[in-house]
Write an enzyme that holds these catalytic residues in place. Structure first.
Site, mmCIF file in Angstrom:
data_model
loop_
_atom_site.group_PDB
_atom_site.id
_atom_site.type_symbol
_atom_site.label_atom_id
_atom_site.label_comp_id
_atom_site.label_asym_id
_atom_site.label_seq_id
_atom_site.Cartn_x
_atom_site.Cartn_y
_atom_site.Cartn_z
ATOM 1 N N GLU A 118 -14.822 7.748 33.957
ATOM 2 C CA GLU A 118 -14.191 8.855 34.687
ATOM 3 C C GLU A 118 -14.226 8.608 36.190
ATOM 4 O O GLU A 118 -13.432 9.193 36.931
ATOM 5 C CB GLU A 118 -14.906 10.171 34.381
ATOM 6 C CG GLU A 118 -14.312 10.983 33.263
ATOM 7 C CD GLU A 118 -12.962 11.608 33.613
ATOM 8 O OE1 GLU A 118 -12.013 11.419 32.819
ATOM 9 O OE2 GLU A 118 -12.837 12.282 34.644
ATOM 10 N N TYR A 129 -16.821 16.464 37.555
ATOM 11 C CA TYR A 129 -17.696 15.573 36.771
ATOM 12 C C TYR A 129 -17.600 14.135 37.285
ATOM 13 O O TYR A 129 -18.620 13.472 37.511
ATOM 14 C CB TYR A 129 -17.292 15.642 35.287
ATOM 15 C CG TYR A 129 -17.928 14.573 34.426
ATOM 16 C CD1 TYR A 129 -19.217 14.715 33.932
ATOM 17 C CD2 TYR A 129 -17.223 13.406 34.097
ATOM 18 C CE1 TYR A 129 -19.793 13.734 33.147
ATOM 19 C CE2 TYR A 129 -17.793 12.424 33.309
ATOM 20 C CZ TYR A 129 -19.085 12.589 32.829
ATOM 21 O OH TYR A 129 -19.648 11.610 32.057
ATOM 22 N N SER A 173 -19.814 6.362 34.317
ATOM 23 C CA SER A 173 -18.672 6.673 33.446
ATOM 24 C C SER A 173 -17.356 6.116 33.968
ATOM 25 O O SER A 173 -17.123 6.062 35.184
ATOM 26 C CB SER A 173 -18.545 8.197 33.340
ATOM 27 O OG SER A 173 -17.297 8.559 32.809
HETATM 28 P P1 NAP Z 1 -23.693 14.703 25.381
HETATM 29 O O1 NAP Z 1 -23.606 14.546 23.896
HETATM 30 O O2 NAP Z 1 -22.953 15.799 26.046
HETATM 31 O O3 NAP Z 1 -25.247 14.845 25.735
HETATM 32 C C1 NAP Z 1 -25.664 15.258 27.012
HETATM 33 C C2 NAP Z 1 -27.172 15.438 27.003
HETATM 34 O O4 NAP Z 1 -27.581 15.930 28.298
HETATM 35 C C3 NAP Z 1 -27.671 16.471 25.978
HETATM 36 O O5 NAP Z 1 -28.899 16.023 25.451
HETATM 37 C C4 NAP Z 1 -27.886 17.700 26.833
HETATM 38 O O6 NAP Z 1 -28.807 18.618 26.292
HETATM 39 C C5 NAP Z 1 -28.437 17.046 28.089
HETATM 40 N N1 NAP Z 1 -28.408 17.931 29.249
HETATM 41 C C6 NAP Z 1 -27.399 18.726 29.689
HETATM 42 N N2 NAP Z 1 -27.772 19.419 30.765
HETATM 43 C C7 NAP Z 1 -29.056 19.060 31.034
HETATM 44 C C8 NAP Z 1 -30.003 19.446 32.010
HETATM 45 N N3 NAP Z 1 -29.713 20.365 32.951
HETATM 46 N N4 NAP Z 1 -31.230 18.874 31.992
HETATM 47 C C9 NAP Z 1 -31.536 17.974 31.032
HETATM 48 N N5 NAP Z 1 -30.691 17.566 30.069
HETATM 49 C C10 NAP Z 1 -29.468 18.119 30.081
HETATM 50 O O7 NAP Z 1 -23.279 13.356 26.109
HETATM 51 P P2 NAP Z 1 -23.166 11.859 25.508
HETATM 52 O O8 NAP Z 1 -21.774 11.670 24.995
HETATM 53 O O9 NAP Z 1 -24.327 11.579 24.652
HETATM 54 O O10 NAP Z 1 -23.244 10.999 26.853
HETATM 55 C C11 NAP Z 1 -24.489 10.571 27.377
HETATM 56 C C12 NAP Z 1 -24.350 10.298 28.867
HETATM 57 O O11 NAP Z 1 -23.351 9.305 29.071
HETATM 58 C C13 NAP Z 1 -23.907 11.490 29.703
HETATM 59 O O12 NAP Z 1 -24.513 11.380 30.978
HETATM 60 C C14 NAP Z 1 -22.401 11.307 29.843
HETATM 61 O O13 NAP Z 1 -21.930 11.940 31.011
HETATM 62 C C15 NAP Z 1 -22.340 9.793 29.929
HETATM 63 N N6 NAP Z 1 -21.096 9.183 29.443
HETATM 64 C C16 NAP Z 1 -20.621 9.491 28.204
HETATM 65 C C17 NAP Z 1 -19.483 8.859 27.731
HETATM 66 C C18 NAP Z 1 -18.927 9.160 26.353
HETATM 67 O O14 NAP Z 1 -17.770 8.820 26.114
HETATM 68 N N7 NAP Z 1 -19.706 9.720 25.446
HETATM 69 C C19 NAP Z 1 -18.848 7.896 28.529
HETATM 70 C C20 NAP Z 1 -19.367 7.602 29.768
HETATM 71 C C21 NAP Z 1 -20.512 8.234 30.215
HETATM 72 P P3 NAP Z 1 -28.334 19.741 25.206
HETATM 73 O O15 NAP Z 1 -28.299 19.025 23.888
HETATM 74 O O16 NAP Z 1 -29.406 20.765 25.314
HETATM 75 O O17 NAP Z 1 -26.976 20.219 25.625
HETATM 76 N N1 GDD Z 2 -11.582 17.913 25.223
HETATM 77 C C1 GDD Z 2 -10.247 18.021 24.993
HETATM 78 N N2 GDD Z 2 -9.780 19.070 24.261
HETATM 79 N N3 GDD Z 2 -9.420 17.074 25.501
HETATM 80 C C2 GDD Z 2 -8.090 17.177 25.232
HETATM 81 C C3 GDD Z 2 -7.563 18.236 24.486
HETATM 82 C C4 GDD Z 2 -8.456 19.232 23.983
HETATM 83 O O1 GDD Z 2 -8.055 20.196 23.329
HETATM 84 N N4 GDD Z 2 -6.234 18.046 24.397
HETATM 85 C C5 GDD Z 2 -5.933 16.929 25.046
HETATM 86 N N5 GDD Z 2 -7.060 16.396 25.574
HETATM 87 C C6 GDD Z 2 -7.128 15.184 26.407
HETATM 88 C C7 GDD Z 2 -7.829 15.399 27.742
HETATM 89 O O2 GDD Z 2 -6.942 16.007 28.702
HETATM 90 C C8 GDD Z 2 -8.192 13.967 28.105
HETATM 91 O O3 GDD Z 2 -7.120 13.330 28.740
HETATM 92 C C9 GDD Z 2 -8.420 13.306 26.734
HETATM 93 O O4 GDD Z 2 -7.898 14.209 25.753
HETATM 94 C C10 GDD Z 2 -9.885 13.018 26.418
HETATM 95 O O5 GDD Z 2 -10.618 14.206 26.635
HETATM 96 P P1 GDD Z 2 -12.166 14.306 26.204
HETATM 97 O O6 GDD Z 2 -12.333 13.917 24.785
HETATM 98 O O7 GDD Z 2 -12.650 15.656 26.628
HETATM 99 O O8 GDD Z 2 -12.870 13.134 27.040
HETATM 100 P P2 GDD Z 2 -12.762 12.720 28.579
HETATM 101 O O9 GDD Z 2 -12.030 11.417 28.630
HETATM 102 O O10 GDD Z 2 -12.246 13.821 29.419
HETATM 103 O O11 GDD Z 2 -14.295 12.525 28.972
HETATM 104 C C11 GDD Z 2 -15.181 11.807 28.091
HETATM 105 O O12 GDD Z 2 -15.178 10.443 28.429
HETATM 106 C C12 GDD Z 2 -15.711 10.136 29.715
HETATM 107 C C13 GDD Z 2 -15.603 8.622 29.910
HETATM 108 O O13 GDD Z 2 -14.339 8.286 30.347
HETATM 109 C C14 GDD Z 2 -16.572 12.443 28.224
HETATM 110 O O14 GDD Z 2 -17.393 11.919 27.220
HETATM 111 C C15 GDD Z 2 -17.207 12.139 29.566
HETATM 112 O O15 GDD Z 2 -18.561 12.587 29.573
HETATM 113 C C16 GDD Z 2 -17.164 10.623 29.771
HETATM 114 O O16 GDD Z 2 -17.747 10.275 30.997
#
Ligand code: NAP
Ligand code: GDD
Length: 337
Positions: A133, A154, A131
């Site tokens: 992050e 995280y 990520s």
């Molecule tokens: P998500 O919607 O939160 O999905 C996370 C998945 O992990 C869900 O299927 C969840 O199951 C499963 N999970 C949680 N705890 C688990 C456990 N203990 N054992 C097995 N499975 C578990 O995340 P996503 O947005 O699809 O992201 C997919 C991956 O990419 C994650 O690893 C995330 O950290 C990473 N990532 C995401 C982003 C982004 O912007 N979306 C960016 C960079 C990296 P449940 O459905 O049961 O909760």
């Molecule tokens: N969730 C959330 N809720 N975020 C908020 C809010 C709120 O009410 N208000 C402001 N934010 C700001 C957060 O402080 C952050 O700076 C930004 O919105 C994005 O927050 P999220 O959408 O929660 O995403 P993230 O950037 O923290 O994390 C996501 O992206 C990562 C990749 O950079 C997640 O998908 C991570 O799993 C992923 O790795």
């Protein structure tokens, strides 16, 4: 012979799109689903195949990333050609409330999976969902050479998973890759991430069901891409002839404030009349700006995004308006995009 894949996190946003992609390519897909007291398969229900059918192309298995033995058994039995580790406690704010759990599932879970591959002695390729992050406080633009400076439990857990993946590649010659994905969103995005929280609220405000949206820091800058395009990048990484690590991003970023403006404009409203600040949505340490440089993956794998964040904001609001209208009229709705 068609290929097979195991996906952890198959019930999540990315897991659902990746499953659709792999099925469309003729794969047999195995998904790891964790046990829950209520159904957690809503994003893949439209792909479900009855366990009594023969020659299923989608098979779900109960297991958890905290259970290393279950993963060894599963891998030894299934012997998948490819493994996609998408499972994680993926919410940054929540990771401050549950730091040890996040470290265990998001960090150690990756090591358990890598070790399960090694211990089961199977020949497979693994994708690790790393990520942006991990970059945390490192100033943008960030690329594969940018030093990590995580700002949350995280982010720290993902740095551990990243290096464990590199280590298993170097130590055991495992075909293991890290996709360093910047934020990517869709109508299937979890409801507590900021983009979806906004798009749902706009739909509800437009329908007269809600008046106020409470948010935290509006100044954070994010490079938001479109999730279906990002799962294609994951797949391409595992088809290449050598394992490597890639940044996946659009290179275009906006503030949360700008995303709000774009989203509320879809219904002709001014967000300032509806948004209030709530400190509980702030993080103890924030990641101020993530803007990716995805030049490497474009050059090496030919991957290039087409959807930038303003289009994404509009697409998500429109999808939530349609979903809400369907819900209110009692129609069943499927999230197609
Ligand atoms: P998500 O919607 O939160 O999905 C996370 C998945 O992990 C869900 O299927 C969840 O199951 C499963 N999970 C949680 N705890 C688990 C456990 N203990 N054992 C097995 N499975 C578990 O995340 P996503 O947005 O699809 O992201 C997919 C991956 O990419 C994650 O690893 C995330 O950290 C990473 N990532 C995401 C982003 C982004 O912007 N979306 C960016 C960079 C990296 P449940 O459905 O049961 O909760
Ligand atoms: N969730 C959330 N809720 N975020 C908020 C809010 C709120 O009410 N208000 C402001 N934010 C700001 C957060 O402080 C952050 O700076 C930004 O919105 C994005 O927050 P999220 O959408 O929660 O995403 P993230 O950037 O923290 O994390 C996501 O992206 C990562 C990749 O950079 C997640 O998908 C991570 O799993 C992923 O790795």
């Amino acid at each position: 012979m068609s290929k097979s894949a195991l996906i952890t996190g198959i019930t999540g946003q990315d897991g659902s799109y990746l499953t659709e992609l792999l099925l469309s390519k003729g794969y047999t897909v195995h998904g790891l689903v964790r046990r829950s007291s209520s159904f957690n398969t809503g994003r893949i229900d439209h792909l479900y195949e009855d366990p009594h059918e023969e020659n299923r192309s989608l098979v779900l298995h109960h297991a958890d990333l905290s259970d290393g033995v279950a993963m060894v058994n599963l891998l030894r039995d299934l012997r998948p050609d490819e493994v996609y580790n998408l499972g994680a406690q993926s919410h940054v704010r929540v990771s401050f409330d549950s730091p040890l759990y996040t470290g265990d599932v998001t960090g150690m879970g990756t090591l358990r999976l890598l070790e399960a591959i090694r211990a089961s002695g199977i020949d497979t390729r693994i994708y690790q969902a790393s990520s942006s992050e991990m970059f945390g406080a490192a100033p943008p633009p960030q690329n594969e050479h940018t030093p990590f400076h995580p700002r949350s439990p995280y982010g720290c857990a993902k740095v551990f998973g990243y290096w464990a993946t590199v280590n298993y590649r170097e130590a055991y010659d495992l075909f293991a890759v890290n996709g360093i994905l910047f934020n990517h969103e869709s109508p299937r995005r979890g409801e507590t991430f900021v983009t979806r929280k906004i798009s749902r609220a706009v739909a509800r405000i437009h329908a007269g069901l809600q008046d106020t949206l409470y948010l935290g820091n509006l100044e954070a800058v994010r490079d938001w891409g479109y999730a279906p395009e990002y799962v294609e990048a994951m797949w391409r990484m595992l088809q290449h002839d050598t394992p490597d690590d890639y940044v996946v991003a659009t290179g275009e970023a906006g503030t949360v404030r700008a995303f709000l403006t774009e989203a509320f404009a879809v219904v002709g409203r001014d967000w300032r009349e509806h948004v209030e600040f709530d400190a509980k949505y702030e993080r103890p340490s924030e990641v101020d700006a993530l803007i990716g440089d995805a030049g490497k993956i474009e050059t090496v794998l030919g991957w290039k995004p087409t959807v930038l964040w303003p289009d994404l904001a509009r697409l998500m609001v429109q999808a939530d308006i349609s979903a809400l209208e369907a819900e209110l009229t009692g129609a069943t709705v499927r999230i197609d995009r």
